[in-house]
Design an enzyme around this catalytic site. Structure first.
Site, PDB file in Angstrom:
ATOM      1  CG  LEU A 151       4.807  -0.508  -3.540  1.00 53.70           C
ATOM      2  CD1 LEU A 151       4.788  -1.670  -4.522  1.00 53.70           C
ATOM      3  CD2 LEU A 151       6.237  -0.191  -3.147  1.00 53.70           C
ATOM      4  CB  SER A 202      -0.928   0.006   1.221  1.00 50.40           C
ATOM      5  OG  SER A 202      -0.142   0.000   2.408  1.00 50.40           O
ATOM      6  CB  CYS A 211      -6.273  10.021   7.916  1.00 48.72           C
ATOM      7  SG  CYS A 211      -7.376  11.288   8.474  1.00 48.72           S
TER       8      CYS A 211
END
Ligand SMILES: [Zn+2]
Length: 239
Positions: free
Chosen positions: A47, A45, A164
């Site tokens: 990258l 996640s 978030c």
């Protein structure tokens, strides 16, 4: 006091959403000595938004992947990598070995630890935070300008921050804040007054991309020592 920050050992705590753009920006700006601290491995996640990491880095420590990336592109930068979490057992040692600290963490507990350790060591640092579509940055010059506890008496809500991380919308906001933080570190290392000392920058990406800079006063009773000296809105020191 100003002369104390005219040195160049910069500690970056966290090489994720804020730390990656901060590192890249520091290297481009000619920073020479960087220390990066982060316990986490590179995940799939990361990258898309933390653009220095590659497929082959997955599962390796972020600090090792980041220092290899820097070594290939910016051979003049000396990087020290520590795949550990900054915690109460090592924070004082890390801070003491540096002249400026970049808080690029996403944990309220770590932010308050950095604040308190830097206040104790009288080491200037720049706070960075992203909640939903809003990013903030503020530089703290201990005993002079307001600290994080002057502004946020209690840590931000961990659940909100977690949401978030999962929402995946903070990349561009974090990029802008990370670059701001790098700029503050470079100003300090060149003995220039950081732009955000005693001021908090808020970047709201939800609407028109509004940037607001607000002066912050030390909070009486905070205990960081800045309250006694009062607040200098402009650079009136030494005139
Ligand atoms: Zn304070």
């Amino acid at each position: 006091m100003r002369e104390d920050v005219a040195t160049d050992r910069i500690l970056i705590v966290g090489v994720g959403g804020l730390g990656v753009p901060a590192l890249w920006s520091l290297a481009r700006a000619g920073a020479r000595r960087l220390t990066i601290v982060d316990p986490d491995p590179v995940e799939v996640s990361n990258l898309a938004r933390q653009v220095i990491y590659r497929d082959r880095d997955i599962g390796k420590s972020k600090v090792d992947a980041a220092s290899r990336w820097l070594g290939e592109r910016f051979p003049g930068v000396k990087v020290e990598a520590h795949a550990v979490a900054l915690d109460a057992s090592n924070a004082a040692r890390f801070v003491a070995a540096h002249d400026f600290v970049i808080d690029a963490t996403d944990s309220p507990a770590a932010k308050f630890l950095i604040n308190d350790t830097c206040i104790a060591a009288r080491t200037p640092f720049v706070y960075g935070g992203v909640v939903r579509m809003t990013g903030q940055a503020m530089t703290v010059i201990p005993t002079e300008t307001a600290c994080i506890r002057c502004v946020f008496e209690t840590p931000p809500d961990e659940e909100e921050i977690q949401s978030c991380r999962e929402a995946g919308i903070v990349g561009p906001v974090a990029g802008a804040i990370g670059e701001m933080q790098a700029g503050e570190a470079m100003r300090a290392s060149r003995a220039q007054k950081p732009l955000l000392s005693g001021k908090i920058l808020t970047y709201d990406a939800s609407g028109t991309g509004r940037v607001r800079i607000t002066g912050v006063s030390p909070r009486p009773g905070c205990g960081c020592g800045a309250s006694k000296l009062g607040h200098h809105e402009s650079d009136s020191q030494g005139k």
